[in-house]
Design a protein around this motif. Structure first.
Motif, PDB file in Angstrom:
ATOM      1  N   ALA A  82     -39.054  20.627  24.911  1.00 38.26           N
ATOM      2  CA  ALA A  82     -39.822  21.500  24.135  1.00 38.26           C
ATOM      3  C   ALA A  82     -41.141  21.084  24.053  1.00 38.26           C
ATOM      4  O   ALA A  82     -42.249  22.005  23.629  1.00 38.26           O
ATOM      5  N   ILE A  83     -41.498  19.877  24.011  1.00 43.47           N
ATOM      6  CA  ILE A  83     -42.876  19.504  23.299  1.00 43.47           C
ATOM      7  C   ILE A  83     -43.564  19.106  24.768  1.00 43.47           C
ATOM      8  O   ILE A  83     -44.943  18.640  24.487  1.00 43.47           O
ATOM      9  N   THR A  84     -42.913  18.653  25.811  1.00 39.44           N
ATOM     10  CA  THR A  84     -43.643  18.043  26.878  1.00 39.44           C
ATOM     11  C   THR A  84     -44.186  18.943  27.949  1.00 39.44           C
ATOM     12  O   THR A  84     -43.286  19.801  28.487  1.00 39.44           O
ATOM     13  N   LYS A 124     -28.523  14.791  23.971  1.00 40.08           N
ATOM     14  CA  LYS A 124     -29.086  16.165  24.162  1.00 40.08           C
ATOM     15  C   LYS A 124     -30.128  16.630  23.178  1.00 40.08           C
ATOM     16  O   LYS A 124     -31.164  17.239  23.778  1.00 40.08           O
ATOM     17  N   PRO A 125     -29.971  16.273  21.677  1.00 37.56           N
ATOM     18  CA  PRO A 125     -31.183  16.441  21.028  1.00 37.56           C
ATOM     19  C   PRO A 125     -32.366  15.835  21.636  1.00 37.56           C
ATOM     20  O   PRO A 125     -33.688  16.514  21.637  1.00 37.56           O
ATOM     21  N   LEU A 126     -32.476  14.645  21.934  1.00 36.89           N
ATOM     22  CA  LEU A 126     -33.819  13.915  22.823  1.00 36.89           C
ATOM     23  C   LEU A 126     -34.071  14.577  23.749  1.00 36.89           C
ATOM     24  O   LEU A 126     -35.243  14.760  23.941  1.00 36.89           O
ATOM     25  N   ILE A 167     -46.889  17.253  32.715  1.00 36.64           N
ATOM     26  CA  ILE A 167     -46.633  15.758  32.184  1.00 36.64           C
ATOM     27  C   ILE A 167     -45.224  15.452  32.707  1.00 36.64           C
ATOM     28  O   ILE A 167     -45.141  14.266  33.195  1.00 36.64           O
ATOM     29  N   ARG A 168     -44.149  15.944  32.470  1.00 30.20           N
ATOM     30  CA  ARG A 168     -42.717  15.817  32.773  1.00 30.20           C
ATOM     31  C   ARG A 168     -42.883  15.359  34.267  1.00 30.20           C
ATOM     32  O   ARG A 168     -42.247  14.450  34.725  1.00 30.20           O
ATOM     33  N   THR A 169     -43.460  16.287  35.155  1.00 36.10           N
ATOM     34  CA  THR A 169     -43.689  16.166  36.512  1.00 36.10           C
ATOM     35  C   THR A 169     -44.108  14.532  37.240  1.00 36.10           C
ATOM     36  O   THR A 169     -43.531  13.970  37.843  1.00 36.10           O
TER      37      THR A 169
END
Length: 266
Positions: free
Chosen positions: A74-76, A66-68, A80-82
């Motif tokens: 939050a930062i990506t 969960k923290p990861l 880029i995630r997509t």
């Protein structure tokens, strides 16, 4: 060599001659098996599964996954995630092509193979989902669904460390899928990276639904029921309805009311 060619030609003609009635028969088998899977849930390892659920939920997820996931989200940037998720999912297309073919769905198999070719080239190693943009939708199928299409049941429910809910059929299917090209020729860092991206994105989709889980009377049973509902939905290719978020929330409200009633009688 000639005999091999004849086998390939015969298979091609057999698949090409697949009639609408055969398609309907295959769909009926899958839907019927999905219904049986939902109605005949077996959990002979419940005591072990519950212990593993506690480890997954209260240790691995709370302190690591969960923290990861929250930090990654939050930062990506979304773009880029997509792109990373597209690339991670693209390597599964050849497996989908084979699994669709094994279920007697040559058109979907062709779509999966075409998606892999387009996205791996024009889409720059799958970062851009060019295939979807031109109307070739993803037809994801795993070997678990192949087994289900042949009338093989899920077998006992399993709570797998880190990866969570599963069953014997699904676990077997995932092992087989890992032996499909191109994942078999990838170096470990790439394969692991793709798996981590898929895992994090899956966890990210659940961040906003944790309240439903927290409000359930028995979190273990809630997760198990939702898992088998989702599995039946996928096996039946969407023919067997899945609980909507509103239905799940209403069920959670009923659990909460029942729990409050019990507390009031103490």
């Amino acid at each position: 060599m000639n005999s091999i060619r004849w086998v390939i030609l015969c298979a091609a003609f057999a698949l090409g001659g697949c009639t609408a009635s055969q398609d309907e028969r295959i769909a009926a088998v899958k839907t019927n098996q999905a219904k049986q899977d939902r109605e005949n849930v077996t959990d002979p390892f419940e005591s072990i599964n519950r212990l593993m659920w506690i480890v997954n939920r209260d240790v691995l997820d709370r302190f690591f996954l969960k923290p990861l996931t929250q930090g990654y989200v939050a930062i990506t940037p979304q773009v880029i995630r997509t792109g990373l998720l597209n690339a991670a999912e693209n390597v599964q297309e050849p497996a989908s092509a084979i699994n669709n073919l094994l279920q007697g769905k040559p058109d979907d198999s062709f779509d999966s193979a075409t998606r892999f070719l387009l996205n791996s080239t024009v889409g720059i190693f799958g970062i851009f989902d060019v295939a979807t943009a031109i109307g070739i939708e993803r037809k994801q199928e795993d070997f678990n669904q192949v087994l289900g299409s042949y009338g093989i049941g899920t077998g006992p429910y399993l709570m797998v460390p880190v990866f969570g809910p599963s069953d014997v059929r699904n676990f077997t299917g995932e092992l087989v899928d890992r032996y499909y090209w191109p994942e078999t020729v990838f170096s470990d860092p790439y394969a692991i990276g793709a798996g981590v991206i898929r895992l994090i994105e899956t966890r990210a989709t659940l961040l906003n639904q944790e309240d439903l889980l927290e409000r359930s009377l028995d979190q273990y049973l809630f997760v198990r029921d939702v898992y088998f509902q989702r599995a039946a939905f996928e096996l039946s290719d969407g023919q067997l309805g899945q609980q909507t978020e509103e239905e799940i929330e209403e069920e959670a409200d009923d659990f909460a009311d029942f729990e409050a009633l019990l507390e009031g009688t103490e």
